[in-house]
Enzyme design. Structure first.
Site, short mmCIF file in Angstrom:
data_model
loop_
_atom_site.label_atom_id
_atom_site.label_comp_id
_atom_site.label_asym_id
_atom_site.label_seq_id
_atom_site.Cartn_x
_atom_site.Cartn_y
_atom_site.Cartn_z
N VAL A 127 13.46 -78.15 -61.41
CA VAL A 127 12.70 -78.67 -62.55
C VAL A 127 12.07 -77.50 -63.28
O VAL A 127 11.46 -76.61 -62.65
CB VAL A 127 11.63 -79.68 -62.11
N GLY A 184 9.36 -76.52 -60.00
CA GLY A 184 9.64 -77.22 -58.75
C GLY A 184 11.11 -77.21 -58.40
O GLY A 184 11.97 -77.07 -59.27
N GLY A 205 13.70 -79.56 -55.94
CA GLY A 205 13.84 -80.76 -55.13
C GLY A 205 15.16 -80.80 -54.40
O GLY A 205 15.93 -79.82 -54.37
N ASP A 225 11.81 -93.34 -51.28
CA ASP A 225 11.54 -91.92 -51.05
C ASP A 225 10.12 -91.58 -51.52
O ASP A 225 9.88 -90.55 -52.14
CB ASP A 225 12.56 -91.05 -51.78
N LYS A 273 15.02 -81.35 -65.71
CA LYS A 273 15.58 -81.24 -64.36
C LYS A 273 17.08 -80.98 -64.46
O LYS A 273 17.81 -81.71 -65.13
CB LYS A 273 15.32 -82.52 -63.57
#
Length: 567
Positions: free
Chosen positions: A229, A222, A224, A342, A244
């Site tokens: 990540v 991922g 972000g 968030d 991360k």
């Protein structure tokens, strides 16, 4: 022998005996190594013989008259100065002057002191040695300034509760926090608590890469707003973790504070079943690296995208399960004094329970305190925690505008936890199949007026009203996370449980009433027995025996026969 020669010989012997007494008295005070070098001085006739047996190392005459020689001359009396041998007798060691105290040893006055000890004595005089009674022992003396500097390098987490923050570095009154050290130094300006961070805390220099040394990178899972990540396996324990790495270097002050802000939030949240677990964090190559729990089901956004491609949507039962589990996670975050700000599908992760080789005993599941521990699918709040802020002292950074509540845009922070409820309501609507949310424009304002986006599937009226209530324009009208966790819409079993609880309370009330009436009846009967006539039976039935006094006016029996009585 004439008188002059006798007087001269006696005077010489007196001088030698005086030197012997001084050397003996000082030999008891000197260290063991100085005792060997400071032996008693023989008379001048035996000087050559003793020198042949042992010749210690000698300091040149220039060194003797160098450092520290003038101090020796000042301490000697005029008589001692007259008895001091001249330059021709430098081979015989002289007795050093008596030190002022036992703790002070004038090394420079002994001609046999190595230069290394002289240099150490000069260096050690500039440092503050720890006391003998100190509990903290050090192998090398450390200046007091270094300890204050090392304490000042400890960051203070802004999300830590105030009562705990005052104690976590002041155990037994031995340690001080960074804030205390800053207050103790009037020369330094007031720095906001926890910010900015010390630069050396975030940098690791001259070290091998901890990431490459401890972890095996499998794949990138991922990307972000704040970092990338990776799925990694830790070489030591063989478990899978999500690592991360910050997108931007933390060299700048703003990036540094942002990276530490996320670490602070992860660390304070601790461990909850519906919040992704935090393990550790460190700085490497000027980038922040955070080690978190790995969720094998990916993100909710990925699952929604797959459903959209296949034309499927989460059913209502699954939507209620997602809403309930995330509400439990938000309840934990809000009770910790923080808000997420968030919440969206990409920040919700799915964990599928691993099937064990051995079957699970049913009693083990029934004995669990929380029902969600036995769930096959867990939904957890994770993702970027850079927007997390304190409820009492908010420093709000706006998150994704598609899920942003209108009051946050208007800088109204009186109901911050309700902003998470607003974002969660829209997240469930998107999971139900709603079209992509607008980032601005008329549709954006239409949703902020309390209107849900179009959902293709048919939802029950009570569930639809619950979602609509979660995006209410007035934040005070929205349900809290704790209220959602107790909602009968999300947990129908609570209705039956509440009914049974009401019946149980009613029966308890009836039982308490009967017990009270019984006690009152017993208390009323006891005084009646005490004031009743002793000769009269108090019971109408004959089952109760009566008491009859013996003697006095009582009737006496006149028949003692055992046979039949006469008619």
């Amino acid at each position: 022998m004439d008188d002059s020669s006798i007087n001269k010989e006696l005077k010489q012997k007196l001088n030698v005996s005086y030197c012997e007494e001084e050397s003996e008295s000082e030999g008891q005070k000197e260290a063991p190594e100085s005792r060997e070098t400071q032996s008693q001085t023989p008379d001048w006739a035996e000087g050559q013989e003793s020198e042949a047996k042992f010749t210690p190392p000698r300091t040149p005459s220039s060194s003797i008259h160098g450092v520290g020689t003038f101090e020796e001359k000042d301490k000697m009396s005029p008589d001692q100065a007259l008895r001091t041998p001249g330059p021709g007798f430098h081979k015989c060691p002289g007795t050093p002057a008596q030190p002022d105290s036992r703790s002070e040893v004038v090394h420079c006055e002994s001609p046999y002191t190595p230069k290394s000890l002289l240099s150490q004595s000069v260096i050690s005089s500039t440092e503050k040695l720890p006391s003998r009674g100190s509990k903290h022992l050090r192998f090398t003396p450390v200046p007091f300034v270094d300890e204050m500097t090392s304490s000042a390098l400890v960051n203070i987490n802004p999300f830590t509760p105030e009562s705990y923050r005052k104690q976590f570095l002041r155990s037994n009154g031995k340690r001080k926090t960074r804030g205390d050290l800053e207050e103790a130094d009037p020369g330094e300006g007031k720095v906001e608590q926890g910010l900015p961070a010390k630069r050396c805390v975030l940098r690791e220099t001259n070290m091998a890469s901890r990431y490459e040394k401890e972890f095996l990178e499998v794949e990138k899972i991922g990307v972000g707003e704040f970092g990338t990540v990776y799925k990694c396996i830790k070489r030591l324990d063989g478990c899978v973790y999500a690592i991360k790495r910050s997108m931007k270097p933390v060299a700048g002050l703003s990036n540094e504070n942002l990276a530490l802000h996320e670490v602070y939030a992860h660390a304070v949240l601790g461990h909850h079943p519906h919040v992704v677990r935090y393990y550790s964090a460190w700085a490497e190559d000027d980038h922040m690296i955070i080690q978190n729990e790995y969720c094998n089901g990916g993100s909710l956004q990925t699952a929604i995208s797959e459903n959209t491609k296949s034309g499927n949507h989460f059913p209502e039962l699954k939507l209620k399960d997602i809403l309930l589990q995330i509400s439990l996670g938000l309840k934990y975050i809000h009770n910790s004094g923080m808000v997420h700000l968030d919440i969206k599908p990409s920040n919700i992760f799915i964990c599928h329970k691993m099937q064990c080789d051995s079957p699970v005993v049913p009693e083990e599941i029934e004995n669990e305190a929380d029902w969600f521990l036995s769930a096959n699918v867990m939904y957890k709040i994770a993702g970027d925690l850079g927007h997390v802020t304190s409820i009492s002292k908010p420093k709000v950074e706006e998150g994704d505008s598609r899920f942003l509540a209108n009051e946050i845009l208007q800088e109204d922070y009186q109901h911050l936890p309700k902003a998470d409820i607003f974002a969660l309501g829209l997240t469930i609507a998107v999971a139900a199949g709603a079209e992509s949310l607008p980032a601005n424009g008329a549709k954006w304002h239409h949703i902020r007026e309390g209107n849900l986006p179009d959902i293709p599937q048919k939802l029950s009226e009570e569930f639809h009203n619950l979602l609509k209530n979660m995006i209410h324009p007035d934040p005070s009208e929205r349900p809290s996370a704790a209220g959602l966790a107790r909602s009968r819409v999300l947990r129908p079993s609570l209705r039956k449980a509440e009914e049974l609880q009401q019946q149980l309370n009613l029966e308890k009330s009836k039982t308490a009433t009967l017990e009270r009436e019984l006690r009152e009846a017993q208390q009323a009967w006891s005084p009646q027995e005490e004031h009743s006539d002793p000769g009269v039976s108090g019971t109408p039935t004959g089952s109760r025996c009566t008491k009859r006094p013996v003697g006095g006016k009582s009737a006496k029996s006149s028949s003692f026969t055992c046979g039949k009585s006469s008619p």
